[in-house]
Design an enzyme around this catalytic site. Structure first.
Site, PDB file in Angstrom:
ATOM      1  N   CYS A   2      -2.510 103.020  65.538  1.00 27.74           N
ATOM      2  CA  CYS A   2      -3.845 102.498  65.825  1.00 27.74           C
ATOM      3  C   CYS A   2      -3.765 101.002  66.091  1.00 27.74           C
ATOM      4  O   CYS A   2      -2.920 100.299  65.557  1.00 27.74           O
ATOM      5  CB  CYS A   2      -4.844 102.771  64.710  1.00 27.74           C
ATOM      6  SG  CYS A   2      -5.032 104.501  64.278  1.00 27.74           S
ATOM      7  N   ARG A  27       0.038 101.687  70.426  1.00 31.53           N
ATOM      8  CA  ARG A  27      -0.088 101.981  68.996  1.00 31.53           C
ATOM      9  C   ARG A  27      -0.980 103.193  68.733  1.00 31.53           C
ATOM     10  O   ARG A  27      -1.051 103.669  67.601  1.00 31.53           O
ATOM     11  CB  ARG A  27      -0.656 100.759  68.266  1.00 31.53           C
ATOM     12  CG  ARG A  27       0.227  99.539  68.323  1.00 31.53           C
ATOM     13  CD  ARG A  27      -0.404  98.381  67.590  1.00 31.53           C
ATOM     14  NE  ARG A  27      -0.514  98.638  66.167  1.00 31.53           N
ATOM     15  CZ  ARG A  27       0.361  98.239  65.263  1.00 31.53           C
ATOM     16  NH1 ARG A  27       1.434  97.570  65.628  1.00 31.53           N
ATOM     17  NH2 ARG A  27       0.189  98.502  63.982  1.00 31.53           N
ATOM     18  N   TRP A  79      -4.964 106.516  66.847  1.00 30.48           N
ATOM     19  CA  TRP A  79      -3.977 107.585  66.724  1.00 30.48           C
ATOM     20  C   TRP A  79      -4.467 108.462  65.578  1.00 30.48           C
ATOM     21  O   TRP A  79      -4.524 108.029  64.433  1.00 30.48           O
ATOM     22  CB  TRP A  79      -2.598 107.011  66.421  1.00 30.48           C
ATOM     23  CG  TRP A  79      -1.501 108.029  66.378  1.00 30.48           C
ATOM     24  CD1 TRP A  79      -0.788 108.517  67.425  1.00 30.48           C
ATOM     25  CD2 TRP A  79      -0.987 108.671  65.205  1.00 30.48           C
ATOM     26  NE1 TRP A  79       0.138 109.433  66.987  1.00 30.48           N
ATOM     27  CE2 TRP A  79       0.042 109.550  65.628  1.00 30.48           C
ATOM     28  CE3 TRP A  79      -1.285 108.606  63.840  1.00 30.48           C
ATOM     29  CZ2 TRP A  79       0.765 110.343  64.740  1.00 30.48           C
ATOM     30  CZ3 TRP A  79      -0.572 109.399  62.948  1.00 30.48           C
ATOM     31  CH2 TRP A  79       0.438 110.251  63.407  1.00 30.48           C
ATOM     32  N   ASN A 105      -7.095 100.797  60.372  1.00 30.79           N
ATOM     33  CA  ASN A 105      -5.783 101.421  60.500  1.00 30.79           C
ATOM     34  C   ASN A 105      -5.325 101.828  59.107  1.00 30.79           C
ATOM     35  O   ASN A 105      -5.510 101.066  58.151  1.00 30.79           O
ATOM     36  CB  ASN A 105      -4.759 100.446  61.081  1.00 30.79           C
ATOM     37  CG  ASN A 105      -5.055 100.059  62.503  1.00 30.79           C
ATOM     38  OD1 ASN A 105      -5.907 100.645  63.156  1.00 30.79           O
ATOM     39  ND2 ASN A 105      -4.348  99.057  63.000  1.00 30.79           N
ATOM     40  N   GLY A 106      -4.678 102.982  59.002  1.00 32.08           N
ATOM     41  CA  GLY A 106      -4.181 103.421  57.708  1.00 32.08           C
ATOM     42  C   GLY A 106      -4.801 104.735  57.284  1.00 32.08           C
ATOM     43  O   GLY A 106      -5.473 105.418  58.072  1.00 32.08           O
ATOM     44  N   GLU A 486      20.339 110.535  68.072  1.00 31.72           N
ATOM     45  CA  GLU A 486      19.396 109.644  68.756  1.00 31.72           C
ATOM     46  C   GLU A 486      19.073 110.158  70.152  1.00 31.72           C
ATOM     47  O   GLU A 486      17.914 110.128  70.585  1.00 31.72           O
ATOM     48  CB  GLU A 486      19.975 108.226  68.818  1.00 31.72           C
ATOM     49  CG  GLU A 486      19.160 107.230  69.619  1.00 31.72           C
ATOM     50  CD  GLU A 486      17.757 106.999  69.092  1.00 31.72           C
ATOM     51  OE1 GLU A 486      16.952 106.399  69.830  1.00 31.72           O
ATOM     52  OE2 GLU A 486      17.449 107.423  67.957  1.00 31.72           O
ATOM     53  N   LYS A 490      15.401 111.178  71.606  1.00 33.16           N
ATOM     54  CA  LYS A 490      14.820 110.598  72.821  1.00 33.16           C
ATOM     55  C   LYS A 490      14.332 111.691  73.763  1.00 33.16           C
ATOM     56  O   LYS A 490      13.248 111.600  74.337  1.00 33.16           O
ATOM     57  CB  LYS A 490      15.852 109.732  73.544  1.00 33.16           C
ATOM     58  CG  LYS A 490      16.085 108.391  72.930  1.00 33.16           C
ATOM     59  CD  LYS A 490      14.882 107.485  73.113  1.00 33.16           C
ATOM     60  CE  LYS A 490      14.862 106.413  72.054  1.00 33.16           C
ATOM     61  NZ  LYS A 490      14.491 106.877  70.732  1.00 33.16           N
ATOM     62  N   GLU A 493      11.172 113.329  72.397  1.00 28.64           N
ATOM     63  CA  GLU A 493      10.001 112.453  72.360  1.00 28.64           C
ATOM     64  C   GLU A 493       9.293 112.359  73.701  1.00 28.64           C
ATOM     65  O   GLU A 493       8.063 112.356  73.753  1.00 28.64           O
ATOM     66  CB  GLU A 493      10.417 111.045  71.912  1.00 28.64           C
ATOM     67  CG  GLU A 493      10.737 110.924  70.441  1.00 28.64           C
ATOM     68  CD  GLU A 493      11.188 109.526  70.065  1.00 28.64           C
ATOM     69  OE1 GLU A 493      10.682 108.989  69.075  1.00 28.64           O
ATOM     70  OE2 GLU A 493      12.047 108.964  70.776  1.00 28.64           O
ATOM     71  N   HIS A 509      29.792 127.136  62.527  1.00 25.82           N
ATOM     72  CA  HIS A 509      29.121 127.537  61.299  1.00 25.82           C
ATOM     73  C   HIS A 509      27.666 127.927  61.536  1.00 25.82           C
ATOM     74  O   HIS A 509      26.864 127.908  60.601  1.00 25.82           O
ATOM     75  CB  HIS A 509      29.204 126.410  60.264  1.00 25.82           C
ATOM     76  CG  HIS A 509      30.604 126.094  59.845  1.00 25.82           C
ATOM     77  ND1 HIS A 509      31.404 126.985  59.168  1.00 25.82           N
ATOM     78  CD2 HIS A 509      31.364 124.984  60.040  1.00 25.82           C
ATOM     79  CE1 HIS A 509      32.587 126.440  58.943  1.00 25.82           C
ATOM     80  NE2 HIS A 509      32.585 125.213  59.476  1.00 25.82           N
ATOM     81  N   LYS A 604       3.570 103.931  68.297  1.00 25.09           N
ATOM     82  CA  LYS A 604       4.714 103.032  68.184  1.00 25.09           C
ATOM     83  C   LYS A 604       5.018 102.648  66.739  1.00 25.09           C
ATOM     84  O   LYS A 604       6.111 102.884  66.254  1.00 25.09           O
ATOM     85  CB  LYS A 604       4.465 101.784  69.022  1.00 25.09           C
ATOM     86  CG  LYS A 604       5.617 100.779  69.029  1.00 25.09           C
ATOM     87  CD  LYS A 604       6.836 101.330  69.716  1.00 25.09           C
ATOM     88  CE  LYS A 604       7.912 100.287  69.886  1.00 25.09           C
ATOM     89  NZ  LYS A 604       9.151 100.883  70.439  1.00 25.09           N
TER      90      LYS A 604
END
Length: 609
Positions: A2, A27, A79, A105-106, A486, A490, A493, A509, A604
């Site tokens: 946010c 954000r 968000w 925010n939060g 990573e 990517k 995402e 395995h 973000k």
């Protein structure tokens, strides 16, 4: 998560707020809203005017009337945490009388309990959000000042918040507060700004004050004051933001992600600049606040991060263990503090966060500090919460990163860990010749990254070929495994293709059951002492008709395609091997028509738990 932006001064506020929201949209981008304090007319007092919209900031902008004048206002891009994206759930939230507006925010942890109590007292809610609970609590206070009303309400809630509050009865001010979610004040000439990120401020001022947890501020056009939620005055000294406004522009690229991938040679050069000590074949990291005696007393290193930062920490732990011969490991910060960990006084803890505000990492730092641990930070944002809370650390100097997914900051973080590992190694038993070898390798990185970026046309063709895959496997051994993790992240995402990463040694395995022609595998194959082991894993895949894309230092005959990258020192090879896979993910997402800078469901800076 946010974005908040606010302004009080003499300028027309709506264009300023909308511009700020555009800069903060990374954000959060499922809904947005703006509220301004209209100018009083004669005996008519100031009134709040609000516009909200589900969707992007551009959807909000289309709804804002041409006549929307005022010189004070707050705005928000969301968000979602509580309640689906909708006009009703968008911030700001207002009280029933339309006199008070709040952006937040939060997450308020006890929102359900407070909501039930307010409903029992006859309060009607207009949204599903936890934020509206706080709005009603402030509005119902009978305190004489807006500051006291906000303070009383904050004492009733549990959780995290960064808030900004307007009230038509107190039209000369904005009241803000922080606990676990960033709030930054921008100081102008007879005007004040507030935002959750300096990105919204640097166009107008580079003089900022970052609030601490448990701190509030009152902003007026020509002044500000800070104080605790208990009412005690605090002293705030402005600092100068090092990033220019141009750093947040697209710079001729189609997306921020493409721009940030292309910036990596210069970014790596920045993290190295001024830190290499050729005389002693080591590096200078003065910000560690860790002298040689203390460094030699370290018996273990524990690295904590989330997502991409966790993957960087995995590579960093391997570097530290190899070069400094100190047992080291990495763990997701989001899990660490919930397993009642043993905090060892001889362990050096390292907290990793691009924003320096990641809530799970910050909470882990605070728990460690409470238990007397020594904690270093590896962060990108100067003055961020983690930078302030830790005992010392390393800034990675990647510059602003706007795309939701991290590329250049990941690379710079791994390079920073290389510097830390070399520093600790030379204090201990790493030889001068090894120090020189690694310094030469570090200096080669920017130019080698440029060589990899020149492979983009080739990688783009590969991405278009593999874009029809429904799922992909990524494998690597030891140094290659975090690179696989990573790269898998990517791809997930930004392309929304399901991807899994496994150690190559683990294929037999279980994961081999998934291998078939429709399931491509990306293999990380450095030219090191495990080369033949990696080739054996590729043999297993080919025996089951699997397609393979290898990232290697030489062509791999068992692979259908190979991306050949330059060779560096074995400890530094993971830095280079990850970059072509950033480009692969980018062009895969582009081929699929994804919104690359703003992938669905993500934001973000993760400042909620």
């Amino acid at each position: 998560m946010c974005g908040i932006v606010g302004y009080i001064g003499r300028r027309d506020v709506a264009p300023l707020l909308l511009e700020g929201l555009q800069r903060l949209e990374y954000r959060g981008y499922d809904s947005a809203g703006i509220v301004i304090t209209g100018k009083p007319s004669g005996k008519t007092p100031a009134a709040l005017k609000m516009v909200k919209a589900k969707g992007r900031v551009r959807d909000l902008e289309a709804r804002v009337p041409k006549r929307f004048a005022g010189t004070t206002g707050i705005a928000h891009t969301r968000w979602a945490t509580h309640g689906a994206p909708s006009d009703e759930n968008a911030h700001p939230h207002m009280d029933p009388e339309g006199k008070l507006a709040l952006v937040h925010n939060g997450i308020i942890d006890n929102a359900d309990e407070l909501r039930a109590k307010l409903v029992a007292e006859g309060v009607e809610f207009a949204s599903e959000t936890d934020t509206e609970v706080l709005t009603h609590l402030i509005a119902r206070s009978e305190a004489e000042t807006l500051e006291e009303r906000v303070r009383q309400a904050l004492h009733l809630i549990e959780g995290t918040y960064g808030i900004a509050v307007l009230h038509s009865d107190f039209a000369d001010r904005i009241v803000v507060a922080r606990n676990g979610s960033p709030v930054v004040l921008g100081i102008g000439e007879k005007e004040m700004f507030v935002a959750s990120d300096v990105a919204a401020l640097v166009t107008h001022t580079r003089q900022v004050v970052t609030l601490d947890d448990g701190e509030m501020a009152t902003l007026k056009a020509d002044d500000f004051r800070t104080y605790t939620t208990e009412g005690t005055r605090t002293t705030a000294s402005p600092t100068t933001v090092e990033w220019e406004a141009e750093s947040y522009d697209m710079g001729g690229h189609d997306t921020y992600m493409h721009k940030e991938i292309s910036e990596q040679p210069d970014a790596v050069d920045r993290v190295l600049r001024g830190r290499i000590d050729d005389r002693f074949s080591t590096v200078r990291l003065g910000g560690l606040n860790l002298d040689a005696r203390e460094a030699r007393a370290v018996r273990r290193v524990k690295i904590l991060g989330c997502g991409t930062s966790y993957h960087a920490g995995l590579i960093g732990a391997q570097m530290i263990e190899e070069l400094a011969r100190i047992p080291a490991d990495a763990e997701p910060a989001s899990e660490f503090r919930y397993r009642n960990p043993v905090v060892d006084p001889d362990t050096l803890y390292v907290a990793v966060s691009q924003s320096g505000e990641t809530y799970d990492v910050l909470a882990a730092v605070q728990e460690l500090k409470r238990k007397g641990a020594r904690v270093l930070g590896v962060v990108n944002v100067v003055g961020s919460a983690i930078a302030r809370e830790t005992d010392g650390g390393v800034y990675v100097h990647a510059g602003p990163e706007v795309c939701v997914v991290s590329t250049k900051c990941f690379t710079n973080t791994v390079v920073a860990f290389g510097l830390l590992a070399l520093h600790l190694g030379r204090i201990r038993d790493l030889s001068v010749s090894d120090g020189k070898r690694l310094i030469e390798g570090l200096r080669k990185l920017p130019e080698q990254i440029r060589e990899i970026l020149e492979l983009e046309p080739e990688i783009k063709k590969l991405a278009e070929e593999y874009a029809n895959a429904k799922s992909m496997m990524f494998i690597g051994r030891v140094r290659g495994y975090p690179v696989a993790l990573e790269a898998s992240l990517k791809l997930k995402e930004i392309s929304y293709i399901h991807a899994e990463a496994y150690p190559a040694s683990e294929l037999k395995h279980g994961p081999l059951a998934l291998i078939e022609p429709a399931m491509p595998t990306v293999a990380i194959v450095p030219n090191d002492d495990l080369l033949e082991k990696n080739r054996a894993a590729m043999e297993e895949i080919k025996a089951r008709s699997g397609r393979i894309l290898a990232v290697a230092h030489q062509e791999q005959e068992k692979a259908d395609h190979t991306i050949v990258v330059p060779k560096n020192e074995v400890e530094l090879d993971p830095i280079l091997m990850g970059i072509p896979l950033q480009i692969l993910a980018y062009h895969t997402a582009l081929a699929l028509g994804r919104d690359i800078d703003k992938p669905r469901n993500l934001a973000k800076s993760v400042t909620v738990e």
